[in-house]
Scaffold this motif. Structure first.
Motif, PDB file in Angstrom:
ATOM      1  N   SER A 160       0.780  -1.251   0.007  1.00  0.00           N
ATOM      2  CA  SER A 160      -0.215   0.055   0.117  1.00  0.00           C
ATOM      3  C   SER A 160       0.969   1.223   0.081  1.00  0.00           C
ATOM      4  CB  SER A 160      -0.734   0.004   1.241  1.00  0.00           C
ATOM      5  OG  SER A 160      -1.671   1.131   1.278  1.00  0.00           O
ATOM      6  N   LYS A 161       0.547   2.200  -0.626  1.00  0.00           N
ATOM      7  CA  LYS A 161       1.085   3.433  -0.764  1.00  0.00           C
ATOM      8  C   LYS A 161       1.042   4.139   0.791  1.00  0.00           C
ATOM      9  CE  LYS A 161      -0.040   8.291  -0.960  1.00  0.00           C
ATOM     10  NZ  LYS A 161      -1.020   9.107  -1.136  1.00  0.00           N
ATOM     11  N   ASN A 162      -0.028   3.697   1.586  1.00  0.00           N
ATOM     12  CA  ASN A 162       0.042   4.392   2.811  1.00  0.00           C
ATOM     13  C   ASN A 162       0.673   3.532   3.890  1.00  0.00           C
ATOM     14  OD1 ASN A 162      -2.464   4.937   0.956  1.00  0.00           O
ATOM     15  ND2 ASN A 162      -1.937   6.754   2.475  1.00  0.00           N
ATOM     16  N   VAL A 163       1.402   2.518   3.640  1.00  0.00           N
ATOM     17  CA  VAL A 163       2.017   1.571   4.642  1.00  0.00           C
ATOM     18  C   VAL A 163       3.299   1.486   4.253  1.00  0.00           C
ATOM     19  CG1 VAL A 163       1.805  -0.396   5.921  1.00  0.00           C
ATOM     20  CG2 VAL A 163      -0.251   0.569   5.082  1.00  0.00           C
ATOM     21  N   PHE A 164       4.443   1.394   5.350  1.00  0.00           N
ATOM     22  CA  PHE A 164       5.811   0.811   5.530  1.00  0.00           C
ATOM     23  C   PHE A 164       5.634  -0.234   6.270  1.00  0.00           C
ATOM     24  CE2 PHE A 164       6.324   5.107   3.415  1.00  0.00           C
ATOM     25  CZ  PHE A 164       7.200   4.699   2.445  1.00  0.00           C
ATOM     26  N   TYR A 165       6.237  -1.256   5.920  1.00  0.00           N
ATOM     27  CA  TYR A 165       6.297  -2.437   6.653  1.00  0.00           C
ATOM     28  C   TYR A 165       7.702  -2.860   7.251  1.00  0.00           C
ATOM     29  CZ  TYR A 165       2.118  -2.995   3.539  1.00  0.00           C
ATOM     30  OH  TYR A 165       0.737  -2.734   3.052  1.00  0.00           O
ATOM     31  N   THR A 166       7.991  -2.288   8.297  1.00  0.00           N
ATOM     32  CA  THR A 166       9.195  -2.666   8.941  1.00  0.00           C
ATOM     33  C   THR A 166       9.549  -4.167   9.431  1.00  0.00           C
ATOM     34  OG1 THR A 166       8.457  -1.900  11.202  1.00  0.00           O
ATOM     35  CG2 THR A 166       9.365  -0.290   9.906  1.00  0.00           C
ATOM     36  N   GLY A 167       8.421  -5.203   9.519  1.00  0.00           N
ATOM     37  CA  GLY A 167       8.815  -6.354   9.686  1.00  0.00           C
ATOM     38  C   GLY A 167       9.153  -7.062   8.384  1.00  0.00           C
ATOM     39  N   GLN A 168       9.195  -8.381   8.548  1.00  0.00           N
ATOM     40  CA  GLN A 168       9.535  -9.130   7.278  1.00  0.00           C
ATOM     41  C   GLN A 168       8.060  -9.757   6.580  1.00  0.00           C
ATOM     42  OE1 GLN A 168      12.252 -12.167   8.974  1.00  0.00           O
ATOM     43  NE2 GLN A 168      13.847 -11.119   7.677  1.00  0.00           N
TER      44      GLN A 168
END
Length: 416
Positions: A160-168
């Motif tokens: 999603s453009k609106n989410v950064f996923y810092t886990g794997q």
């Protein structure tokens, strides 16, 4: 911000960093530099940003069955924010936190997300834990053009453009972990068990495909337990009957305490049974008790026991803030990255506006992460390593395997 303005900002920031390093001071953007970025310029979309402060949201479960897992994320995000504020904040503005409780209830996460974005006008949110909570909140973030930093390892199959996923995502955790245990233990038969919601079910679907189609193995059982359930006797009896080479587990939250205690009571300890879990970190072990899972394995990108200068400082800072008995798990560390990555995005963009910050972050390399080097991919996930930890009785893990850096691939061919 024009290209000329951005060049001037970077020139002044570089000069400030050089002076700060020479004087042994924390590196941050001071009010003199911030004065070049008036609120009307850095906030054009009505966010809660004024000349001295910026408001952000923290949204995790502080109560309910998931609190055992999510409390560490709250602590880590607050620690990072406190450290950033000590350095001068973001674009010279101190961060103010509005914290909401998702209460281990997925509709509540959507409700609280709406409050944070529409009423409080926060510049970003650090939050969610389970995939169910993220899926519930995601439509709100996309509708309101909010920005979420999500810290948990998850099943992938999302961008999603609106989410950064810092886990794997799955290819970084599930596939690499299964490859390791199949080779290391010569495993051919697997019993899959997870909590009954989207992340374990999707993860086990991916795991089954990998076991059967790539490892030449067999899944001899697959079970799902209601979130928060504590009765595992029936499943344990089935496992004893099937005698799998490996139990592959994704039981989450408070259920983990009962799961491991009942396994141990039934004699299924590491001396008799291999287990690889993708849902147990130091945070859960604190409640489970190290004696109940000693010798079992977890597949994570981070363990508290990692030996590197970044992590040694992080662990010391965390314990100073929360006590010598505090522990740090994989998601806690990934949550800690969120505020630092958001800070980088805003400062690279020279703006708090979500659209500008979002496009500024991909390609950014964070060299100070406790897990080691990470890089933000254009797909909003992080390049990171997989590590296998073997649990000790004291609740810490010995890292027995470390992969090379794995590029994120949230939509792996053949697993969708």
């Amino acid at each position: 911000m024009s290209n000329s303005d951005r060049r001037q900002f970077m020139k002044k920031t570089t000069a400030l960093v050089a002076v700060s390093l020479a004087l042994g001071l924390p590196i941050g953007i001071n009010s003199a530099v911030a004065a070049d970025f008036p609120t009307a310029t850095v906030n054009t979309t009505g966010l809660a940003v004024d000349d001295t402060t910026v408001k952000v949201g923290i949204l995790h479960s502080a109560t309910g069955t998931m609190a055992i897992s999510e409390t560490g994320s709250i602590q880590a995000e607050k620690l990072a924010i406190a450290q950033i504020n000590e350095m001068g904040g973001v674009l010279g503005r101190k961060i103010e936190v509005i914290q909401e409780d998702g209460a281990s209830d997925w509709p509540t996460f959507a409700e609280k997300s709406k409050k944070l974005l529409e009423n409080d006008k926060v510049a970003t949110v650090f939050g969610c834990w389970t995939s169910a909570s993220r899926k519930a909140a995601l439509p709100v973030f996309e509708k309101d053009n909010g920005l979420l930093f999500y810290p948990t390892f998850y099943e992938g199959l999302e961008q999603s453009k609106n989410v950064f996923y810092t886990g794997q995502e799955a290819t970084q955790q599930i596939l690499a972990g299964l490859d390791w245990i199949a080779k290391e233990k010569k495993a051919k038969t697997f019993y899959l068990i997870g909590s009954d919601y989207i992340w374990p079910r999707t993860s086990m679907k991916i795991a089954r495909k990998h076991i059967e189609q790539h490892l030449g193995g067999t899944v001899v059982g697959e079970e799902y337990i209601a979130l928060g359930d504590t009765q595992f006797g029936s499943v344990i009896n089935k496992i004893k009957l099937k005698k799998p080479d490996v139990i592959y587990a994704a039981v989450v939250g408070g259920s983990n305490v009962a799961w491991f205690k009942q396994l141990n009571a039934a004699g299924l300890n590491a001396k008799k049974q291999n287990m690889l879990t993708i849902s147990v970190t130091e945070d859960e072990v604190l409640g489970i008790g190290g004696e109940n899972l000693e010798g079992f394995y977890s597949a994570m990108k981070y363990f508290q026991s990692l030996k590197n200068p970044n992590n040694e400082k992080f662990v010391a800072d965390f314990k100073k803030a929360y006590g010598d008995n505090a522990v740090i798990g994989d998601v806690t560390q990934a949550a800690y990255l969120g505020p630092w990555l958001w800070k980088a995005a805003v400062e690279r963009a020279g703006s708090f506006d979500v659209d500008k910050a979002v496009v500024a972050l991909p390609g950014y390399e964070l060299t100070t992460a406790p897990e080691g080097y990470v890089k933000v991919d254009p797909n909003h996930h992080l390049h990171s390593k997989l590590r296998i930890g073997q649990w000790r009785k004291d609740g810490q893990a010995d890292v027995v395997y470390e992969s090379d850096l794995i590029a994120p691939d949230p939509f792996p061919k053949g697993y969708q």
